[in-house]
Design an enzyme around this catalytic site. Sequence first.
Site, mmCIF file in Angstrom:
data_model
loop_
_atom_site.group_PDB
_atom_site.id
_atom_site.type_symbol
_atom_site.label_atom_id
_atom_site.label_comp_id
_atom_site.label_asym_id
_atom_site.label_seq_id
_atom_site.Cartn_x
_atom_site.Cartn_y
_atom_site.Cartn_z
ATOM 1 N N LYS A 71 40.447 28.981 34.552
ATOM 2 C CA LYS A 71 40.851 29.736 33.362
ATOM 3 C C LYS A 71 42.108 29.129 32.734
ATOM 4 O O LYS A 71 42.155 28.877 31.536
ATOM 5 C CB LYS A 71 41.118 31.215 33.718
ATOM 6 N N ARG B 117 40.750 42.749 34.482
ATOM 7 C CA ARG B 117 40.375 42.302 35.815
ATOM 8 C C ARG B 117 39.720 43.417 36.612
ATOM 9 O O ARG B 117 39.341 43.209 37.754
ATOM 10 C CB ARG B 117 41.671 41.902 36.522
ATOM 11 N N ARG C 37 46.200 22.343 43.985
ATOM 12 C CA ARG C 37 46.760 22.756 42.680
ATOM 13 C C ARG C 37 48.281 22.577 42.633
ATOM 14 O O ARG C 37 48.989 22.879 43.586
ATOM 15 C CB ARG C 37 46.435 24.225 42.390
ATOM 16 N N ARG D 169 51.894 27.194 44.045
ATOM 17 C CA ARG D 169 52.037 28.645 43.904
ATOM 18 C C ARG D 169 52.082 29.329 45.261
ATOM 19 O O ARG D 169 51.396 28.931 46.195
ATOM 20 C CB ARG D 169 50.871 29.213 43.074
ATOM 21 N N ARG E 264 42.000 36.874 47.712
ATOM 22 C CA ARG E 264 41.882 37.020 46.254
ATOM 23 C C ARG E 264 40.418 36.902 45.826
ATOM 24 O O ARG E 264 39.973 37.603 44.919
ATOM 25 C CB ARG E 264 42.736 35.949 45.554
HETATM 26 P P1 AP5 Z 1 43.255 26.892 37.255
HETATM 27 O O1 AP5 Z 1 42.952 26.491 35.863
HETATM 28 O O2 AP5 Z 1 44.665 27.096 37.654
HETATM 29 O O3 AP5 Z 1 42.385 28.189 37.649
HETATM 30 P P2 AP5 Z 1 42.592 29.708 37.244
HETATM 31 O O4 AP5 Z 1 41.220 30.244 36.983
HETATM 32 O O5 AP5 Z 1 43.606 29.856 36.175
HETATM 33 O O6 AP5 Z 1 43.099 30.269 38.636
HETATM 34 P P3 AP5 Z 1 44.257 31.296 39.005
HETATM 35 O O7 AP5 Z 1 44.506 31.151 40.480
HETATM 36 O O8 AP5 Z 1 45.417 31.141 38.100
HETATM 37 O O9 AP5 Z 1 43.533 32.632 38.732
HETATM 38 P P4 AP5 Z 1 43.931 34.014 39.228
HETATM 39 O O10 AP5 Z 1 43.092 34.828 38.329
HETATM 40 O O11 AP5 Z 1 43.751 34.295 40.648
HETATM 41 O O12 AP5 Z 1 45.516 34.041 39.083
HETATM 42 P P5 AP5 Z 1 46.459 34.738 38.043
HETATM 43 O O13 AP5 Z 1 47.615 33.868 37.825
HETATM 44 O O14 AP5 Z 1 45.672 35.231 36.887
HETATM 45 O O15 AP5 Z 1 42.547 25.805 38.204
HETATM 46 C C1 AP5 Z 1 42.695 25.826 39.620
HETATM 47 C C2 AP5 Z 1 42.785 24.388 40.162
HETATM 48 O O16 AP5 Z 1 41.539 23.714 39.918
HETATM 49 C C3 AP5 Z 1 43.855 23.523 39.459
HETATM 50 O O17 AP5 Z 1 44.409 22.664 40.401
HETATM 51 C C4 AP5 Z 1 43.047 22.723 38.395
HETATM 52 O O18 AP5 Z 1 43.670 21.492 38.075
HETATM 53 C C5 AP5 Z 1 41.720 22.562 39.096
HETATM 54 N N1 AP5 Z 1 40.591 22.551 38.151
HETATM 55 C C6 AP5 Z 1 40.430 23.353 37.046
HETATM 56 N N2 AP5 Z 1 39.255 23.082 36.435
HETATM 57 C C7 AP5 Z 1 38.662 22.097 37.178
HETATM 58 C C8 AP5 Z 1 37.405 21.393 37.065
HETATM 59 N N3 AP5 Z 1 36.537 21.655 36.070
HETATM 60 N N4 AP5 Z 1 37.118 20.479 38.009
HETATM 61 C C9 AP5 Z 1 37.992 20.205 39.027
HETATM 62 N N5 AP5 Z 1 39.189 20.833 39.186
HETATM 63 C C10 AP5 Z 1 39.509 21.762 38.263
HETATM 64 O O19 AP5 Z 1 46.907 36.032 38.852
HETATM 65 C C11 AP5 Z 1 47.733 35.944 39.993
HETATM 66 C C12 AP5 Z 1 47.974 37.326 40.574
HETATM 67 O O20 AP5 Z 1 48.635 38.157 39.599
HETATM 68 C C13 AP5 Z 1 46.737 38.137 40.971
HETATM 69 O O21 AP5 Z 1 46.295 37.798 42.268
HETATM 70 C C14 AP5 Z 1 47.264 39.567 40.860
HETATM 71 O O22 AP5 Z 1 48.026 39.916 41.990
HETATM 72 C C15 AP5 Z 1 48.180 39.519 39.652
HETATM 73 N N6 AP5 Z 1 47.496 39.828 38.391
HETATM 74 C C16 AP5 Z 1 47.334 38.990 37.305
HETATM 75 N N7 AP5 Z 1 46.638 39.607 36.333
HETATM 76 C C17 AP5 Z 1 46.357 40.853 36.789
HETATM 77 C C18 AP5 Z 1 45.629 41.943 36.255
HETATM 78 N N8 AP5 Z 1 45.070 41.899 35.041
HETATM 79 N N9 AP5 Z 1 45.511 43.077 37.012
HETATM 80 C C19 AP5 Z 1 46.080 43.162 38.234
HETATM 81 N N10 AP5 Z 1 46.767 42.152 38.808
HETATM 82 C C20 AP5 Z 1 46.901 40.992 38.090
HETATM 83 ZN ZN ZN Z 2 45.506 30.804 36.068
#
Ligand code: AP5
Ligand code: ZN
Length: 214
Positions: free
Chosen positions: A13, A88, A123, A156, A167
């Site tokens: 994402k 989410r 990552r 992270r 997660r």
């Molecule tokens: P990346 O692009 O970073 O993936 P992502 O989908 O953004 O993953 P996140 O871990 O950020 O998602 P998340 O939803 O768990 O975390 P968030 O920060 O939202 O890619 C991942 C890796 O793969 C990278 O190294 C990239 O280079 C590589 N990659 C990408 N595309 C690729 C491809 N096509 N091929 C190969 N490699 C690739 O949330 C964190 C925490 O915050 C949650 O756990 C929760 O506690 C809290 N939180 C956030 N939002 C909410 C909400 N709405 N409600 C409740 N809690 C929330």
């Molecule tokens: Zn992300």
Amino acid sequence: MRIILLGAPGAGKGTQAQFIMNTYKIPQISTGDMLRAAIKAGTELGKKAKQVMDAGQLVSDDIMIGLVKERVALDDCKNGFLLDGFPRTIPQADAMQEAGIDVDFVLEFDVADDVIVQRMAGRRVHPGSGRVYHVEYNPPQVEGKDDVTGEDLLVRDDDKEETVRKRLAIYHEQTEPLVSYYQKLAEQGTVKFHSLDGTQKVEAIHQQLSELLG
Ligand code: AP5
Ligand code: ZN
């Protein structure tokens, strides 16, 4: 253009958000980045969120809904926005509907759990901008440094394998139901829903997004 990105942790994402934001000139609203900024700033919200995030759990719906409502009301969102990490849960999606925050596109990135665990291990992130790298699949020009600012890249706190597995379990239980939620809305013609194969190369997904979004 108003877009929601759906997908498991590590589905890509944040990576594709950078492309969409730069191409379509709409702000990325990453709730994860907002929470990490609050932790860094040491705010009340940050103190509450840190423990929850480090445990791989979700911050409460009330807090998240309040945060996003405030954010989308800001001036830079008047021509559109890109939601990354929100909604989410079903209550978060319902709250958006009730608040009249409509979206044009819901894009889901589909990636198997084992691929995700591998991705997270490599990552690296630039906290200031939200830019995301991977040591192997999407390496920075200079090892350990952000391409634009030259600042250090970090791992992270929630990217330990054990936390990633937690997660993922929470994703399947609480977030994945949003796929059929938005598919139903798409059948009614309220949104456009597309599921993309998130295991393709980063650039191949850029290409597909360009075709879908126009
Ligand atoms: P990346 O692009 O970073 O993936 P992502 O989908 O953004 O993953 P996140 O871990 O950020 O998602 P998340 O939803 O768990 O975390 P968030 O920060 O939202 O890619 C991942 C890796 O793969 C990278 O190294 C990239 O280079 C590589 N990659 C990408 N595309 C690729 C491809 N096509 N091929 C190969 N490699 C690739 O949330 C964190 C925490 O915050 C949650 O756990 C929760 O506690 C809290 N939180 C956030 N939002 C909410 C909400 N709405 N409600 C409740 N809690 C929330
Ligand atoms: Zn992300």
